[in-house]
Design a protein around this motif. Structure first.
Motif, mmCIF file in Angstrom:
data_model
loop_
_atom_site.group_PDB
_atom_site.id
_atom_site.type_symbol
_atom_site.label_atom_id
_atom_site.label_comp_id
_atom_site.label_asym_id
_atom_site.label_seq_id
_atom_site.Cartn_x
_atom_site.Cartn_y
_atom_site.Cartn_z
ATOM 1 N N LEU A 137 -11.711 -8.558 0.231
ATOM 2 C CA LEU A 137 -11.725 -7.226 0.829
ATOM 3 C C LEU A 137 -12.378 -7.182 2.206
ATOM 4 O O LEU A 137 -12.157 -6.236 2.961
ATOM 5 C CB LEU A 137 -12.447 -6.250 -0.110
ATOM 6 N N TYR A 195 -6.394 -7.774 0.322
ATOM 7 C CA TYR A 195 -6.961 -6.998 1.432
ATOM 8 C C TYR A 195 -6.116 -5.749 1.671
ATOM 9 O O TYR A 195 -6.639 -4.663 1.929
ATOM 10 C CB TYR A 195 -7.003 -7.863 2.686
ATOM 11 N N GLY A 216 -13.896 -4.073 3.599
ATOM 12 C CA GLY A 216 -13.661 -3.115 2.526
ATOM 13 C C GLY A 216 -14.697 -3.199 1.417
ATOM 14 O O GLY A 216 -14.789 -2.292 0.592
ATOM 15 N N GLY A 255 -6.657 -3.090 -0.914
ATOM 16 C CA GLY A 255 -8.050 -2.681 -0.986
ATOM 17 C C GLY A 255 -8.743 -3.004 -2.303
ATOM 18 O O GLY A 255 -9.789 -2.429 -2.612
ATOM 19 N N ASP A 269 0.855 -1.191 0.000
ATOM 20 C CA ASP A 269 0.000 0.000 0.000
ATOM 21 C C ASP A 269 0.887 1.235 0.000
ATOM 22 O O ASP A 269 1.790 1.351 0.826
ATOM 23 C CB ASP A 269 -0.907 -0.010 1.235
ATOM 24 N N PRO A 304 -8.337 4.340 1.442
ATOM 25 C CA PRO A 304 -8.591 3.033 0.815
ATOM 26 C C PRO A 304 -7.883 2.890 -0.533
ATOM 27 O O PRO A 304 -7.666 1.767 -0.997
ATOM 28 C CB PRO A 304 -10.115 3.021 0.637
#
Length: 314
Positions: free
Chosen positions: A149, A53, A152, A56, A23, A29
């Protein structure tokens, strides 16, 4: 209106995408914060890894165009939350409302976020084949995304495009001409590009890859993809290319890793067939020139097998 400082040179963009980076934008997100590629055209560059996950589900590029009389978004996103986060980033750089969303194809990362945009009353446009593909595959895609997710995926639901087209959907908005165009068979049903003729930019979607290996699906016909590239995509003469995955680049780079890869793999499989080779060995034809691409390990053997199955009956 307020704008971020544009990135006038593609070299000024962040380092190349990597599937090893979970990320790049932990506060959101979104996988990464949108950057202004050329004046008034922004893109939030997704991970080059499969949806996870940690990223996202943001593993494709979510772009938007500020026209002077409204905003056009390219791709609904893979979830309600991703679309909502992108809208927050749009509001941070302009007061203009989002007036149109264009889905680049019928895959989940292009259409699952339609649910958010529909709640905002925004028109959603896609090719008719992409809409049909989403109607058929959407429930399974939704289940897969929910499994990956988890929370999410909250509020995400299946929402079809409100407008479909067959050849082109051309919009004159503010200072921009925006052309959603179906150029022919390519990666998946209803793949389109968004062409900005005055800016010489194409938001290419899954027509073009360069930082991650392209996937060849059961419905991906490689000979048709090459033909569409040669007869319709490359003749656009785009100076700037925002691919479906990976950072903005130029035509030479996506040609090398899309068209030239398809030709290379077909040549390898063709030689294997001429030598009487079978499917079991086809998986392992030499693809070493492309080992630098993200998702090579996940996709190279699958791609070879699918091209063998296609070419065996050509």
């Amino acid at each position: 209106m307020k704008y971020l400082t544009p990135l006038f040179a593609l070299a000024a963009l962040p380092a190349l995408a990597s599937e090893d980076i979970a990320d790049q934008y932990p506060a959101s997100p979104l996988y990464s914060k949108p950057v202004e590629v050329i004046p008034h055209v922004f893109s939030a560059i997704g991970a080059t890894a499969p949806p996870t996950y940690e990223n996202g589900g943001h593993n494709n590029n979510l772009s938007f165009i500020i026209t002077g009389d409204g905003v056009v978004v390219v791709n609904g996103g893979a979830s309600y939350k991703l679309a909502e986060a992108l809208h927050g980033e749009i509001k941070a750089v302009t007061d203009q409302p989002v007036k149109l969303v264009i889905n680049e194809n019928g895959q989940g990362h292009a259409m699952l976020g339609n649910s958010y945009w529909a709640d905002q009353g925004v028109e959603i446009v896609a090719h008719v084949d992409a809409a049909t593909d989403f109607e058929d595959s959407g429930p399974q895609t939704m289940r897969s995304h929910q499994a990956v997710l988890k929370e999410g995926a909250e509020n995400t639901r299946l929402v079809a495009p409100t407008t479909t087209f067959e050849e082109a959907h051309i919009v004159e908005m503010g200072d921009m001409t925006i052309e959603a165009r179906y150029l022919g068979h390519a990666h998946s049903p209803g793949d389109i590009v968004v062409w900005l003729p005055e800016q010489s930019m194409v938001i290419a979607g899954d027509m073009a890859f360069h930082e991650r290996m392209l996937p060849i699906f059961e419905h991906t016909y490689t000979a048709d993809w090459i033909e569409t590239w040669d007869t319709a995509f490359e003749p656009l003469g785009a100076t700037y290319v925002i691919p479906g995955h990976g950072h903005p680049t130029n035509m030479a780079q996506v040609r090398r890793y899309t068209r030239d890869y398809l030709i290379y793999l077909r040549e390898k499989i063709g030689a294997h067939l001429e030598d009487g080779g079978d499917l079991a060995d086809a998986y392992y034809v030499d693809q070493s020139p492309y080992t630098n691409l993200d998702t090579f390990e996940e996709l190279a053997t699958k791609n070879a097998g699918r091209v063998y199955e296609q070419m065996e009956f050509e």
